[in-house]
Design an enzyme around this catalytic site. Structure first.
Site, short mmCIF file in Angstrom:
data_model
loop_
_atom_site.label_atom_id
_atom_site.label_comp_id
_atom_site.label_asym_id
_atom_site.label_seq_id
_atom_site.Cartn_x
_atom_site.Cartn_y
_atom_site.Cartn_z
N LYS A 184 -30.43 -63.87 -21.91
CA LYS A 184 -29.30 -63.43 -21.08
C LYS A 184 -29.76 -63.18 -19.64
O LYS A 184 -29.06 -63.52 -18.69
CB LYS A 184 -28.68 -62.14 -21.65
CG LYS A 184 -27.95 -62.31 -22.98
CD LYS A 184 -26.74 -63.22 -22.93
CE LYS A 184 -25.58 -62.63 -22.16
NZ LYS A 184 -24.36 -63.49 -22.30
N TYR A 206 -33.31 -62.39 -27.17
CA TYR A 206 -31.89 -62.31 -26.78
C TYR A 206 -31.75 -61.86 -25.33
O TYR A 206 -31.14 -62.53 -24.50
CB TYR A 206 -31.12 -61.36 -27.71
CG TYR A 206 -29.78 -60.95 -27.15
CD1 TYR A 206 -28.75 -61.88 -26.96
CD2 TYR A 206 -29.52 -59.62 -26.77
CE1 TYR A 206 -27.52 -61.51 -26.42
CE2 TYR A 206 -28.30 -59.23 -26.24
CZ TYR A 206 -27.30 -60.18 -26.06
OH TYR A 206 -26.09 -59.82 -25.52
N THR A 255 -25.19 -58.47 -20.49
CA THR A 255 -25.53 -57.25 -21.22
C THR A 255 -26.44 -56.33 -20.40
O THR A 255 -27.21 -56.81 -19.55
CB THR A 255 -26.25 -57.63 -22.53
OG1 THR A 255 -26.82 -56.48 -23.12
CG2 THR A 255 -27.37 -58.63 -22.29
N ASP A 256 -26.42 -55.03 -20.73
CA ASP A 256 -27.34 -54.10 -20.07
C ASP A 256 -28.78 -54.28 -20.58
O ASP A 256 -29.71 -53.75 -20.00
CB ASP A 256 -26.89 -52.65 -20.27
CG ASP A 256 -26.86 -52.19 -21.73
OD1 ASP A 256 -27.04 -53.04 -22.64
OD2 ASP A 256 -26.65 -50.98 -21.97
N GLU A 257 -28.93 -55.07 -21.68
CA GLU A 257 -30.27 -55.22 -22.26
C GLU A 257 -31.21 -55.99 -21.33
O GLU A 257 -32.43 -55.95 -21.49
CB GLU A 257 -30.18 -55.89 -23.64
CG GLU A 257 -29.27 -55.10 -24.56
CD GLU A 257 -29.32 -55.50 -26.03
OE1 GLU A 257 -30.31 -56.07 -26.47
OE2 GLU A 257 -28.33 -55.21 -26.73
P1 NAD Z 1 -20.27 -62.73 -30.80
O1 NAD Z 1 -21.56 -63.19 -31.38
O2 NAD Z 1 -19.36 -61.87 -31.61
O3 NAD Z 1 -19.40 -64.02 -30.37
C1 NAD Z 1 -19.97 -65.12 -29.72
C2 NAD Z 1 -18.95 -66.25 -29.76
O4 NAD Z 1 -19.53 -67.38 -29.07
C3 NAD Z 1 -18.61 -66.73 -31.16
O5 NAD Z 1 -17.21 -66.92 -31.30
C4 NAD Z 1 -19.34 -68.04 -31.31
O6 NAD Z 1 -18.71 -68.97 -32.17
C5 NAD Z 1 -19.34 -68.54 -29.87
N1 NAD Z 1 -20.45 -69.47 -29.60
C6 NAD Z 1 -21.77 -69.28 -29.91
N2 NAD Z 1 -22.48 -70.36 -29.53
C7 NAD Z 1 -21.59 -71.23 -28.94
C8 NAD Z 1 -21.74 -72.50 -28.33
N3 NAD Z 1 -22.93 -73.10 -28.26
N4 NAD Z 1 -20.64 -73.09 -27.81
C9 NAD Z 1 -19.42 -72.48 -27.90
N5 NAD Z 1 -19.24 -71.29 -28.47
C10 NAD Z 1 -20.30 -70.66 -28.98
O7 NAD Z 1 -20.65 -62.07 -29.42
P2 NAD Z 1 -19.98 -60.82 -28.68
O8 NAD Z 1 -20.59 -59.58 -29.20
O9 NAD Z 1 -18.52 -60.97 -28.66
O10 NAD Z 1 -20.55 -61.04 -27.20
C11 NAD Z 1 -19.85 -61.84 -26.26
C12 NAD Z 1 -20.60 -61.84 -24.95
O11 NAD Z 1 -20.72 -60.52 -24.46
C13 NAD Z 1 -22.03 -62.40 -25.08
O12 NAD Z 1 -22.31 -63.17 -23.94
C14 NAD Z 1 -22.89 -61.14 -25.12
O13 NAD Z 1 -24.18 -61.40 -24.59
C15 NAD Z 1 -22.10 -60.21 -24.24
N6 NAD Z 1 -22.26 -58.76 -24.54
C16 NAD Z 1 -22.10 -58.30 -25.82
C17 NAD Z 1 -22.21 -56.93 -26.05
C18 NAD Z 1 -22.00 -56.35 -27.43
O14 NAD Z 1 -22.17 -55.14 -27.62
N7 NAD Z 1 -21.60 -57.12 -28.43
C19 NAD Z 1 -22.49 -56.05 -25.00
C20 NAD Z 1 -22.64 -56.57 -23.71
C21 NAD Z 1 -22.51 -57.93 -23.48
P1 TYD Z 2 -27.37 -53.56 -32.79
O1 TYD Z 2 -26.00 -53.27 -33.28
O2 TYD Z 2 -28.12 -54.70 -33.38
O3 TYD Z 2 -27.27 -53.72 -31.20
P2 TYD Z 2 -28.45 -53.83 -30.09
O4 TYD Z 2 -29.74 -54.08 -30.74
O5 TYD Z 2 -28.00 -55.00 -29.28
O6 TYD Z 2 -28.44 -52.53 -29.34
O7 TYD Z 2 -28.24 -52.25 -32.99
C1 TYD Z 2 -27.87 -51.01 -32.42
C2 TYD Z 2 -28.99 -50.03 -32.68
O8 TYD Z 2 -29.06 -49.79 -34.10
C3 TYD Z 2 -30.37 -50.55 -32.29
O9 TYD Z 2 -31.16 -49.46 -31.81
C4 TYD Z 2 -30.95 -51.07 -33.59
C5 TYD Z 2 -30.34 -50.14 -34.64
N1 TYD Z 2 -30.12 -50.76 -35.97
C6 TYD Z 2 -30.62 -50.14 -37.12
O10 TYD Z 2 -31.26 -49.07 -37.05
N2 TYD Z 2 -30.39 -50.73 -38.33
C7 TYD Z 2 -29.70 -51.90 -38.45
O11 TYD Z 2 -29.53 -52.41 -39.60
C8 TYD Z 2 -29.17 -52.52 -37.27
C9 TYD Z 2 -28.40 -53.81 -37.34
C10 TYD Z 2 -29.41 -51.91 -36.04
#
Ligand code: NAD
Ligand code: TYD
Length: 353
Positions: free
Chosen positions: A162, A158, A133-135
């Site tokens: 990462k 989180y 992630t970019d975070e």
């Molecule tokens: P998500 O939470 O929707 O899915 C995570 C998946 O991992 C789930 O299916 C869960 O069952 C599985 N999982 C969790 N713990 C596990 C374990 N111990 N063993 C096996 N499986 C396990 O997450 P996402 O949003 O799809 O993110 C996927 C990846 O991309 C993550 O590594 C996250 O850090 C990264 N990422 C997400 C975003 C975003 O905006 N969602 C952005 C950048 C990077």
């Molecule tokens: P989120 O979807 O949790 O992603 P991330 O924190 O990983 O960026 O949140 C996106 C943005 O929205 C973040 O600035 C937090 C804000 N947010 C709210 O204001 N209210 C909410 O209920 C949630 C879940 C997020």
């Protein structure tokens, strides 16, 4: 059938993983795609119901932290590559329960790296791709962008979990020569996202005329990327990226939360045939998230110049597609919000509202 390649995708039942699996299954019929997922609250096999009977798809339920289980999979399938997405992914949950993030995101990643290192006798043609992630870069001010050279400065449990895993993945490249590649992506949006993240949560709340909890003043900025564009970027990096390299992935699509929420409200009003402006009345400014990062923005020049990848969709179009998907897939939403969902959500927000 003998497959040209065996690829392990971890976390394939989650939001992004399900789009990655679908893309790989359809685009590469000669690859066997093995989906390893624990099916936590965020994992949902319904996300893959359209492809789960494909010949080149196999599901294995298990925990990436379980050393014996992970090793048994490497022995069973003789993987050519790993695309590692499994993680605990929600910042608010990491504030409540950091340890589960440390376990899955750090120990789970090390476990997979060790399995790859010990089972891959020869690293030729192998690849371990860590999706991040970019975070990890921390928070930007009003201007500037994260590049691949930006120093890490994570602020939440989180993002620090990462960041730790990214460092360890790179350490395995430098120390053991493990062929790795990493990408750091901005906020994704689109179908299959668990309704705890901003957009699916707010769409579902609007539908049920529940409050929309905007953290702080709402003037926090995120760069939003259509999830299927992330999947195509992962495909390109897995196949064409260079070992040891990092690629930033972004949507070139910055929004302040409050502006995005206003547009979202207008789209949902329109889609539900409600009076214009009615959803906006549900907005409530609530106590801020601790350690809330002000702004994320990605400079995605490297992936564009070196691998020719660019996002295909801009957010007004993607937002409408997202709203339509969640409003249409009512059974999906009801399933994922059954059980403990409401109890957890109410507890989480009790001290915020
Ligand atoms: P998500 O939470 O929707 O899915 C995570 C998946 O991992 C789930 O299916 C869960 O069952 C599985 N999982 C969790 N713990 C596990 C374990 N111990 N063993 C096996 N499986 C396990 O997450 P996402 O949003 O799809 O993110 C996927 C990846 O991309 C993550 O590594 C996250 O850090 C990264 N990422 C997400 C975003 C975003 O905006 N969602 C952005 C950048 C990077
Ligand atoms: P989120 O979807 O949790 O992603 P991330 O924190 O990983 O960026 O949140 C996106 C943005 O929205 C973040 O600035 C937090 C804000 N947010 C709210 O204001 N209210 C909410 O209920 C949630 C879940 C997020």
């Amino acid at each position: 059938m003998a497959f040209e390649k065996n690829i392990l995708v971890t976390g394939g039942a989650g939001f992004i993983g399900s789009h990655v699996i679908r893309l790989l299954i359809n685009k590469y019929p000669t690859y066997r795609i093995v989906n390893l997922d624990l099916l936590t609250y965020a994992g949902n096999l319904e996300n893959l119901s359209d492809i789960d009977s494909a010949e080149n798809y196999t599901f294995e339920k298990g925990d990436i932290v379980d050393t014996d289980f992970v090793n048994s999979l490497f022995e069973k399938y003789d993987f050519d590559g790993v695309i590692h997405l499994a993680a605990e992914s929600h910042v608010d949950r990491s504030i409540e329960d950091p340890m589960s993030f440390i376990k899955t995101n750090i120990l789970g990643t090390v476990n997979l790296l060790n399995a790859a290192r010990s089972n891959w006798k020869d690293f030729t043609g192998k690849r371990f791709y860590h999706v991040s992630t970019d975070e990890v870069y921390g928070s930007l001010g009003e201007t500037g962008f994260f590049t691949e050279e930006t120093p890490y400065d994570p602020r939440s449990p989180y993002s620090s979990s990462k960041a730790s895993s990214d460092h360890i993945v790179r350490a395995y490249y430098h120390t053991y020569g493990l062929p790795i590649v990493i990408s750091n992506c901005s906020n994704n949006y689109g179908p299959n996202q668990f309704p705890e993240k901003l957009l699916p949560l707010f769409i579902n709340n609007i539908k049920h005329e529940k409050s929309l909890p905007v953290y702080g003043d709402g003037k926090y900025t995120r760069d939003w990327l259509w999830v299927m564009d992330h999947a195509t970027a992962i495909d390109v990096i897995y196949h064409d990226g260079k070992n040891g390299e990092t690629y930033n992935i972004g949507g070139n699509n910055e929004w302040q939360n409050i502006d995005l929420i206003h547009v979202l409200c207008e789209i949902v009003d329109d889609e539900l045939g409600r009076e214009k402006g009615s959803s906006k009345k549900l907005i409530h400014f609530v106590k801020d998230r601790p350690g809330h990062d002000k702004r994320y923005a990605i400079d995605a020049t490297k992936i564009k110049n070196e691998l020719g990848w660019e996002p295909s969709i801009q957010s007004e179009e993607g937002l409408r597609l997202t709203v339509q998907w969640y409003l249409k897939n009512t059974a999906w939403m009801e399933n994922v919000t059954s059980g403990n969902y409401q109890k957890y959500y109410d507890k989480m927000y009790a001290d915020r509202v």
